[in-house]
Motif scaffolding. Sequence first.
Motif, PDB file in Angstrom:
ATOM      1  N   LEU A 163      27.974 -23.367 -63.568  1.00 27.22           N
ATOM      2  CA  LEU A 163      28.006 -22.238 -62.560  1.00 27.22           C
ATOM      3  C   LEU A 163      28.684 -23.030 -61.339  1.00 27.22           C
ATOM      4  O   LEU A 163      29.419 -22.579 -60.629  1.00 27.22           O
ATOM      5  CB  LEU A 163      26.482 -21.981 -62.355  1.00 27.22           C
ATOM      6  N   ALA A 164      28.170 -24.234 -61.015  1.00 31.12           N
ATOM      7  CA  ALA A 164      28.650 -25.132 -59.899  1.00 31.12           C
ATOM      8  C   ALA A 164      30.141 -25.170 -59.923  1.00 31.12           C
ATOM      9  O   ALA A 164      30.595 -24.949 -58.953  1.00 31.12           O
ATOM     10  CB  ALA A 164      27.891 -26.425 -59.768  1.00 31.12           C
ATOM     11  N   GLY A 165      30.587 -25.477 -61.036  1.00 33.06           N
ATOM     12  CA  GLY A 165      31.896 -25.565 -61.183  1.00 33.06           C
ATOM     13  C   GLY A 165      32.699 -24.307 -61.069  1.00 33.06           C
ATOM     14  O   GLY A 165      34.065 -24.202 -60.476  1.00 33.06           O
ATOM     15  N   GLY A 166      32.223 -23.447 -61.654  1.00 35.13           N
ATOM     16  CA  GLY A 166      32.663 -21.943 -61.934  1.00 35.13           C
ATOM     17  C   GLY A 166      32.849 -21.274 -60.392  1.00 35.13           C
ATOM     18  O   GLY A 166      33.861 -20.575 -60.129  1.00 35.13           O
ATOM     19  N   ASP A 167      31.834 -21.460 -59.778  1.00 36.73           N
ATOM     20  CA  ASP A 167      31.928 -20.956 -58.328  1.00 36.73           C
ATOM     21  C   ASP A 167      33.190 -21.525 -57.562  1.00 36.73           C
ATOM     22  O   ASP A 167      33.885 -20.627 -56.860  1.00 36.73           O
ATOM     23  CB  ASP A 167      30.673 -21.294 -57.521  1.00 36.73           C
ATOM     24  N   ILE A 168      33.544 -22.743 -57.557  1.00 33.51           N
ATOM     25  CA  ILE A 168      34.607 -23.179 -57.085  1.00 33.51           C
ATOM     26  C   ILE A 168      36.088 -22.683 -57.635  1.00 33.51           C
ATOM     27  O   ILE A 168      36.942 -22.331 -56.836  1.00 33.51           O
ATOM     28  CB  ILE A 168      34.771 -24.679 -56.991  1.00 33.51           C
ATOM     29  N   GLY A 175      39.379 -14.848 -56.639  1.00 37.86           N
ATOM     30  CA  GLY A 175      38.500 -13.859 -56.894  1.00 37.86           C
ATOM     31  C   GLY A 175      39.416 -13.207 -57.995  1.00 37.86           C
ATOM     32  O   GLY A 175      38.890 -12.057 -58.817  1.00 37.86           O
ATOM     33  N   LYS A 176      40.705 -13.435 -58.356  1.00 39.82           N
ATOM     34  CA  LYS A 176      41.346 -12.952 -59.463  1.00 39.82           C
ATOM     35  C   LYS A 176      41.190 -13.111 -60.897  1.00 39.82           C
ATOM     36  O   LYS A 176      41.168 -12.421 -61.762  1.00 39.82           O
ATOM     37  CB  LYS A 176      42.817 -12.781 -58.989  1.00 39.82           C
ATOM     38  N   LEU A 177      40.764 -14.423 -60.931  1.00 38.93           N
ATOM     39  CA  LEU A 177      40.218 -14.904 -62.454  1.00 38.93           C
ATOM     40  C   LEU A 177      38.806 -14.788 -62.310  1.00 38.93           C
ATOM     41  O   LEU A 177      37.926 -14.992 -61.633  1.00 38.93           O
ATOM     42  CB  LEU A 177      40.415 -16.427 -62.349  1.00 38.93           C
ATOM     43  N   PRO A 178      38.166 -13.929 -63.533  1.00 43.01           N
ATOM     44  CA  PRO A 178      36.864 -13.475 -63.569  1.00 43.01           C
ATOM     45  C   PRO A 178      35.915 -14.733 -63.577  1.00 43.01           C
ATOM     46  O   PRO A 178      36.279 -15.687 -64.038  1.00 43.01           O
ATOM     47  CB  PRO A 178      37.016 -12.765 -64.792  1.00 43.01           C
ATOM     48  N   LYS A 179      34.843 -14.447 -62.743  1.00 43.60           N
ATOM     49  CA  LYS A 179      34.109 -15.719 -62.950  1.00 43.60           C
ATOM     50  C   LYS A 179      33.465 -16.124 -64.078  1.00 43.60           C
ATOM     51  O   LYS A 179      33.155 -17.242 -64.396  1.00 43.60           O
ATOM     52  CB  LYS A 179      32.719 -15.426 -61.767  1.00 43.60           C
ATOM     53  N   ALA A 180      33.203 -15.078 -65.042  1.00 41.46           N
ATOM     54  CA  ALA A 180      32.995 -15.458 -66.433  1.00 41.46           C
ATOM     55  C   ALA A 180      34.009 -16.333 -67.193  1.00 41.46           C
ATOM     56  O   ALA A 180      33.471 -17.476 -67.667  1.00 41.46           O
ATOM     57  CB  ALA A 180      32.762 -14.310 -67.072  1.00 41.46           C
ATOM     58  N   VAL A 181      35.045 -16.095 -67.079  1.00 38.73           N
ATOM     59  CA  VAL A 181      36.232 -16.950 -67.353  1.00 38.73           C
ATOM     60  C   VAL A 181      36.297 -18.476 -66.853  1.00 38.73           C
ATOM     61  O   VAL A 181      36.288 -19.477 -67.508  1.00 38.73           O
ATOM     62  CB  VAL A 181      37.695 -16.316 -67.079  1.00 38.73           C
ATOM     63  N   CYS A 182      36.019 -18.578 -65.436  1.00 36.63           N
ATOM     64  CA  CYS A 182      35.907 -19.608 -64.872  1.00 36.63           C
ATOM     65  C   CYS A 182      34.793 -20.608 -65.549  1.00 36.63           C
ATOM     66  O   CYS A 182      34.801 -21.850 -65.826  1.00 36.63           O
ATOM     67  CB  CYS A 182      35.663 -19.471 -63.348  1.00 36.63           C
ATOM     68  N   VAL A 183      33.492 -20.045 -65.687  1.00 41.82           N
ATOM     69  CA  VAL A 183      32.439 -20.439 -66.217  1.00 41.82           C
ATOM     70  C   VAL A 183      32.689 -21.155 -67.509  1.00 41.82           C
ATOM     71  O   VAL A 183      32.564 -22.323 -68.023  1.00 41.82           O
ATOM     72  CB  VAL A 183      31.154 -19.705 -66.090  1.00 41.82           C
ATOM     73  N   ILE A 184      33.310 -20.306 -68.432  1.00 44.48           N
ATOM     74  CA  ILE A 184      33.610 -20.502 -69.901  1.00 44.48           C
ATOM     75  C   ILE A 184      34.797 -21.884 -69.668  1.00 44.48           C
ATOM     76  O   ILE A 184      34.461 -22.764 -70.638  1.00 44.48           O
ATOM     77  CB  ILE A 184      34.405 -19.614 -70.566  1.00 44.48           C
ATOM     78  N   VAL A 388      26.922 -18.436 -73.377  1.00 42.32           N
ATOM     79  CA  VAL A 388      26.551 -17.041 -73.308  1.00 42.32           C
ATOM     80  C   VAL A 388      25.595 -16.994 -72.057  1.00 42.32           C
ATOM     81  O   VAL A 388      25.584 -16.122 -71.076  1.00 42.32           O
ATOM     82  CB  VAL A 388      25.918 -16.730 -74.512  1.00 42.32           C
ATOM     83  N   CYS A 389      24.586 -17.864 -72.035  1.00 41.65           N
ATOM     84  CA  CYS A 389      23.708 -17.858 -70.779  1.00 41.65           C
ATOM     85  C   CYS A 389      24.274 -18.028 -69.361  1.00 41.65           C
ATOM     86  O   CYS A 389      23.832 -17.431 -68.565  1.00 41.65           O
ATOM     87  CB  CYS A 389      22.259 -19.009 -71.031  1.00 41.65           C
ATOM     88  N   ALA A 390      25.469 -19.173 -69.421  1.00 39.73           N
ATOM     89  CA  ALA A 390      25.887 -19.394 -68.138  1.00 39.73           C
ATOM     90  C   ALA A 390      26.728 -18.225 -67.778  1.00 39.73           C
ATOM     91  O   ALA A 390      26.755 -17.935 -66.308  1.00 39.73           O
ATOM     92  CB  ALA A 390      27.120 -20.551 -68.494  1.00 39.73           C
ATOM     93  N   VAL A 391      27.347 -17.413 -68.585  1.00 39.03           N
ATOM     94  CA  VAL A 391      28.099 -16.226 -68.269  1.00 39.03           C
ATOM     95  C   VAL A 391      27.230 -15.282 -67.682  1.00 39.03           C
ATOM     96  O   VAL A 391      27.283 -14.610 -66.646  1.00 39.03           O
ATOM     97  CB  VAL A 391      28.956 -15.786 -69.137  1.00 39.03           C
ATOM     98  N   ALA A 392      25.983 -15.257 -68.531  1.00 36.12           N
ATOM     99  CA  ALA A 392      25.212 -14.200 -67.917  1.00 36.12           C
ATOM    100  C   ALA A 392      24.589 -14.510 -66.358  1.00 36.12           C
ATOM    101  O   ALA A 392      24.046 -13.477 -65.617  1.00 36.12           O
ATOM    102  CB  ALA A 392      23.890 -14.102 -68.918  1.00 36.12           C
ATOM    103  N   GLY A 393      24.475 -15.786 -66.092  1.00 33.37           N
ATOM    104  CA  GLY A 393      23.719 -16.025 -64.767  1.00 33.37           C
ATOM    105  C   GLY A 393      24.804 -16.651 -63.620  1.00 33.37           C
ATOM    106  O   GLY A 393      24.429 -17.202 -62.813  1.00 33.37           O
ATOM    107  N   ARG A 394      26.103 -16.220 -64.046  1.00 38.68           N
ATOM    108  CA  ARG A 394      27.106 -16.676 -63.064  1.00 38.68           C
ATOM    109  C   ARG A 394      26.952 -16.363 -61.640  1.00 38.68           C
ATOM    110  O   ARG A 394      27.709 -17.031 -60.916  1.00 38.68           O
ATOM    111  CB  ARG A 394      28.470 -16.142 -63.854  1.00 38.68           C
TER     112      ARG A 394
END
Length: 512
Positions: A163-168, A175-184, A388-394
């Motif tokens: 989540l920390a890396g995905g936020d950045i 904001g064009k790259l979905p946060k779920a994809v960033c987290v994955i 799966v859990c990380a995407v759910a709590g992104r």
Amino acid sequence: MENRKETNSAVDIPTTHCTDVESSSISDGTVVASSSWEKSRQWIRSIGAEEYGIERVPESRRINQSPWSLYIAFFSFNCCTTALALGYLGPTLFGLGWWDSFLCVLFFNLIGAVFPAIVTAFGHRTGLRTLIMPRFSFGWWPAKVVVLLNIFTQMGWAIVNALAGGDILFVVGGGKLPKAVCVILIGAVSIIIALFGYEYIHAYQRYAWLIMLSCFVILAGFGGSHFENIPMGSGPQETASVLAFGTAIIGCEVAWVPCAADYSVYMDQETNDWVVIACSYGGLFLSQFLLEALGAALGTLISSPDERFMRAYDSYGLGGLIEETFADRGSGVRGLGIFVQIVLSFSTAAVGVVSMYSIGLSFQMMTGKAVRVPRFIFTVVGGIVFLVCAVAGRDHLESVMTNFANICAYYLVPMTTVLLAEHYLWRKGFTYNLTDWNDKEKLPVGIAAAVSFTLGTLVAFLCMSQAWWVGPIAAAIGGSPTGTDISWMLAPAVTLAVYLPGRYWELRKWKR
């Protein structure tokens, strides 16, 4: 089979390290030799991955791994955005000023890094993974509870890191790259490196920190002129906030205890214990202190008279604050800032690797049958669940991070108290019969450890002060509407007070 020894600090793992025959020891002491099992091990060897899991590494299979490699590894593990994110909670979540946040980061890390650093020495002296050692105090079955808790803990930290890396990364993409994809994307890097095991983890960490640290220095350089010197608070509310932030910092350091010794099991047994502890302590403390201090400085931007920082924080959190430090410097600096942000987003893979590796080992400790399954299979399964859990709590980085940092302190401090009390008071150092590690009939019964650990953890929860639960002891102390968290101070005292007489009784009754 060849027993190779290296003369430098590089970590190069022997082809096999547990036995000179093509067989596999499982948890109940029997030996299994199946064609499918051996084919899988041969394939693991062919790709250069670590072949074995929780089996003890005998002295004949050790290498000349330098203690300095532990300093580099632990420094690199923590040289990531996760430590930055923890530090920035001081001003943003706990309402602290700059100097009180800084002093919390300094003193609580000085204390917290002691425990995992000491535990690191268990690896080279015994050749056993960290969570095998509780078997010598908790016994066979209670030790499995500790392992199960570690699986959930490492899963939680893996989510926090992603989540920390995905936020950045999300901010970099506008904001064009979905946060779920960033987290994955962030999580996938951690899983891939962890699959290959000990040698590849050390090799990655040996160089990754140079790039990460350079980017953090650039961030500090461009952000320095914007940081605010928020005044230090005073009174009961300040005390409560300092202790709450301190608990999170202690929890982050103590979270290394369940896996600290995993990175020294191949080191020569004769390596000086204090050198190992000192190198580990230096890497753990310095990395978290520097990065959390920078994070606290970033957190002060929410009090900046320049309103763009508050808008960025409200919209994108930590990632928004980092972006704004480069925003008013021209196109060239903005381009550099994008590069720095991308690197920092993937820096969390450095510590995410640890969680994925530890999860694979922990599953093998749960049952003897699990040892028949290669470690990397459990890493893959654990990795899928974590993603799966990380995407759910992104969208909930702050709440997830503070909850897991504190939960680590609530149960790991009592567990570490039992582990070290057994080691220094009853075993008088490394006087373990290491052949007993897999024999439940020779291990302690575990009543003393189980009872003291349970009571210590219960007291910790009674003393905790979180958004989702305020214990009656914390509430009674007062200091703030949510009470004062003293869990990390009271829990080890209760644990030790119960364990010492309980262990004395247990040894007299069962002689083990």
